[in-house]
Write a protein that holds these residues in place. Sequence first.
Motif, PDB file in Angstrom:
ATOM      1  N   HIS A 153       0.855  -1.198   0.000  1.00 55.69           N
ATOM      2  CA  HIS A 153       0.000   0.000   0.000  1.00 55.69           C
ATOM      3  C   HIS A 153       0.888   1.244   0.000  1.00 55.69           C
ATOM      4  O   HIS A 153       1.454   1.606   1.030  1.00 55.69           O
ATOM      5  CB  HIS A 153      -0.903  -0.047   1.247  1.00 55.69           C
ATOM      6  CG  HIS A 153      -1.952   1.012   1.328  1.00 55.69           C
ATOM      7  ND1 HIS A 153      -3.022   0.932   2.209  1.00 55.69           N
ATOM      8  CD2 HIS A 153      -2.102   2.188   0.682  1.00 55.69           C
ATOM      9  CE1 HIS A 153      -3.776   2.000   2.082  1.00 55.69           C
ATOM     10  NE2 HIS A 153      -3.244   2.791   1.171  1.00 55.69           N
ATOM     11  N   HIS A 173      -4.995   6.656  -5.034  1.00 52.50           N
ATOM     12  CA  HIS A 173      -6.443   6.798  -4.886  1.00 52.50           C
ATOM     13  C   HIS A 173      -7.119   6.938  -6.255  1.00 52.50           C
ATOM     14  O   HIS A 173      -6.772   7.828  -7.038  1.00 52.50           O
ATOM     15  CB  HIS A 173      -6.785   8.051  -4.069  1.00 52.50           C
ATOM     16  CG  HIS A 173      -6.271   8.038  -2.660  1.00 52.50           C
ATOM     17  ND1 HIS A 173      -6.878   7.321  -1.656  1.00 52.50           N
ATOM     18  CD2 HIS A 173      -5.221   8.660  -2.079  1.00 52.50           C
ATOM     19  CE1 HIS A 173      -6.223   7.516  -0.521  1.00 52.50           C
ATOM     20  NE2 HIS A 173      -5.203   8.320  -0.741  1.00 52.50           N
ATOM     21  N   GLU A 198      -6.535   2.346  -4.845  1.00 48.71           N
ATOM     22  CA  GLU A 198      -7.340   2.402  -3.614  1.00 48.71           C
ATOM     23  C   GLU A 198      -8.645   3.112  -3.964  1.00 48.71           C
ATOM     24  O   GLU A 198      -8.634   4.300  -4.281  1.00 48.71           O
ATOM     25  CB  GLU A 198      -6.576   3.154  -2.507  1.00 48.71           C
ATOM     26  CG  GLU A 198      -7.240   3.082  -1.143  1.00 48.71           C
ATOM     27  CD  GLU A 198      -6.373   3.697  -0.019  1.00 48.71           C
ATOM     28  OE1 GLU A 198      -5.424   4.453  -0.315  1.00 48.71           O
ATOM     29  OE2 GLU A 198      -6.676   3.433   1.153  1.00 48.71           O
ATOM     30  N   HIS A 243     -12.069   2.540   2.354  1.00 48.33           N
ATOM     31  CA  HIS A 243     -11.104   2.489   1.254  1.00 48.33           C
ATOM     32  C   HIS A 243     -10.890   1.034   0.865  1.00 48.33           C
ATOM     33  O   HIS A 243     -10.540   0.213   1.699  1.00 48.33           O
ATOM     34  CB  HIS A 243      -9.771   3.120   1.666  1.00 48.33           C
ATOM     35  CG  HIS A 243      -9.829   4.613   1.742  1.00 48.33           C
ATOM     36  ND1 HIS A 243      -8.789   5.382   2.191  1.00 48.33           N
ATOM     37  CD2 HIS A 243     -10.814   5.483   1.409  1.00 48.33           C
ATOM     38  CE1 HIS A 243      -9.129   6.663   2.129  1.00 48.33           C
ATOM     39  NE2 HIS A 243     -10.357   6.753   1.668  1.00 48.33           N
ATOM     40  N   HIS A 280      -7.066  -0.605   5.898  1.00 49.32           N
ATOM     41  CA  HIS A 280      -7.229  -0.123   7.291  1.00 49.32           C
ATOM     42  C   HIS A 280      -8.685  -0.137   7.773  1.00 49.32           C
ATOM     43  O   HIS A 280      -9.252   0.916   8.072  1.00 49.32           O
ATOM     44  CB  HIS A 280      -6.624   1.281   7.439  1.00 49.32           C
ATOM     45  CG  HIS A 280      -6.946   2.245   6.316  1.00 49.32           C
ATOM     46  ND1 HIS A 280      -8.179   2.795   6.141  1.00 49.32           N
ATOM     47  CD2 HIS A 280      -6.180   2.726   5.305  1.00 49.32           C
ATOM     48  CE1 HIS A 280      -8.161   3.581   5.077  1.00 49.32           C
ATOM     49  NE2 HIS A 280      -6.960   3.550   4.549  1.00 49.32           N
ATOM     50  N   ARG A 328      -9.076   7.703  12.511  1.00 50.68           N
ATOM     51  CA  ARG A 328      -9.440   8.547  11.370  1.00 50.68           C
ATOM     52  C   ARG A 328     -10.904   8.958  11.415  1.00 50.68           C
ATOM     53  O   ARG A 328     -11.328   9.867  10.705  1.00 50.68           O
ATOM     54  CB  ARG A 328      -9.267   7.788  10.060  1.00 50.68           C
ATOM     55  CG  ARG A 328      -7.856   7.480   9.706  1.00 50.68           C
ATOM     56  CD  ARG A 328      -7.853   6.863   8.325  1.00 50.68           C
ATOM     57  NE  ARG A 328      -6.512   6.495   7.934  1.00 50.68           N
ATOM     58  CZ  ARG A 328      -6.123   6.393   6.665  1.00 50.68           C
ATOM     59  NH1 ARG A 328      -6.978   6.635   5.701  1.00 50.68           N
ATOM     60  NH2 ARG A 328      -4.897   6.045   6.381  1.00 50.68           N
ATOM     61  N   ASP A 378       1.176   2.269   3.814  1.00 46.55           N
ATOM     62  CA  ASP A 378       0.376   3.402   3.343  1.00 46.55           C
ATOM     63  C   ASP A 378       1.290   4.631   3.210  1.00 46.55           C
ATOM     64  O   ASP A 378       0.958   5.737   3.633  1.00 46.55           O
ATOM     65  CB  ASP A 378      -0.776   3.693   4.324  1.00 46.55           C
ATOM     66  CG  ASP A 378      -1.968   4.380   3.691  1.00 46.55           C
ATOM     67  OD1 ASP A 378      -1.865   4.781   2.519  1.00 46.55           O
ATOM     68  OD2 ASP A 378      -2.990   4.519   4.378  1.00 46.55           O
TER      69      ASP A 378
HETATM   70 FE    FE Z   1      -6.761   4.764   2.670  1.00 46.98          FE
END
Ligand code: FE
Length: 291
Positions: free
Chosen positions: A6, A38, A63, A76, A191, A197, A248
Amino acid sequence: MRIDLHTHSWVSDGTESPAEVVAQARRADVDVIALTDHDQTGGWAEAASAARRLGVGLVPGMEVTCQAPGSRISVHMLSYLQDPSHEELTHTVHEARQSRQQRALRMVERLAEDFPIEWDDVTALTQDGATIGRPHIADALVRAKVVESREEAFADMLHPRAPYYVGHPAIDPVDAVRMIRDAGGVPVMAHPMASKRGRVVSDAELLAIVDAGLAGVEIRHRDNSAPGRAKLKSLARERGLIVTGSSDYHGSGKPNLLGENTTKPKALARIIEQGNADLVVSVDVDELLRA
Ligand code: FE
Ligand code: AMP
Ligand code: FE
Ligand code: ZN
């Protein structure tokens, strides 16, 4: 063998070119990375040629931005080794990029009432064609000396509870899983328990995503809570899901370091088995199975 599935380049909200991300993997002694920008695959070609040149393993991915209907929780979905020209999926992520852009414009309008930034400041710091996100607005706020880092902007004016925040609609993760499978790709939920988040999906939502054909869950990710990881481990065991671990990485845009979490070789072998294996660069599946 160190495998990190990732990472982001400046094709979305990372700070380095796709080739540079591959070069950084080599420097960090990471043998295989997945490039998972993304909502687009625009970095694949550049990353693949760098991977061939440097002998770094590459798993092309993406993603996909999703939103659980009802709860409107952001999800995601990582997609590995999907056909990049699959019509429905390409259309879906194109829409996601459009709605992200509209949303970013509205956020900047709101921010401009209180801070010295405008839309041009955001685009000036963004590569042409990149998937725009809050990190690019954060960069403009850093440039305007409103904050010192992306991190600070996310904790303050870009936070979902801030008055400047604007949400945006996105597809149901259940549909994303189905579409990724239809494109011959391998859907792995990113995640899933990143409670720091924001809100995370309920058990029922998670089970619906699994039932739709989810291949795996990203358990070793710095944002997943400890109880969340325990829950994901038992789910993975019960449902035979692939378990991954990843950084990530976003270049200098986040503290996450390449290879800070890794995926086991056999888990990657399973991903390749379920996806379009011919898209992989410099990865020997027999070696994965022997490792
Ligand atoms: Fe993400
Ligand atoms: P968006 O998708 O535009 O709402 O923005 C979310 C993106 O911002 C995610 O992809 C993260 O990579 C990034 N992000 C989230 N929190 C932070 C943070 N504290 N510092 C830097 N980047 C972040
Ligand atoms: Fe990001
Ligand atoms: Zn990511």
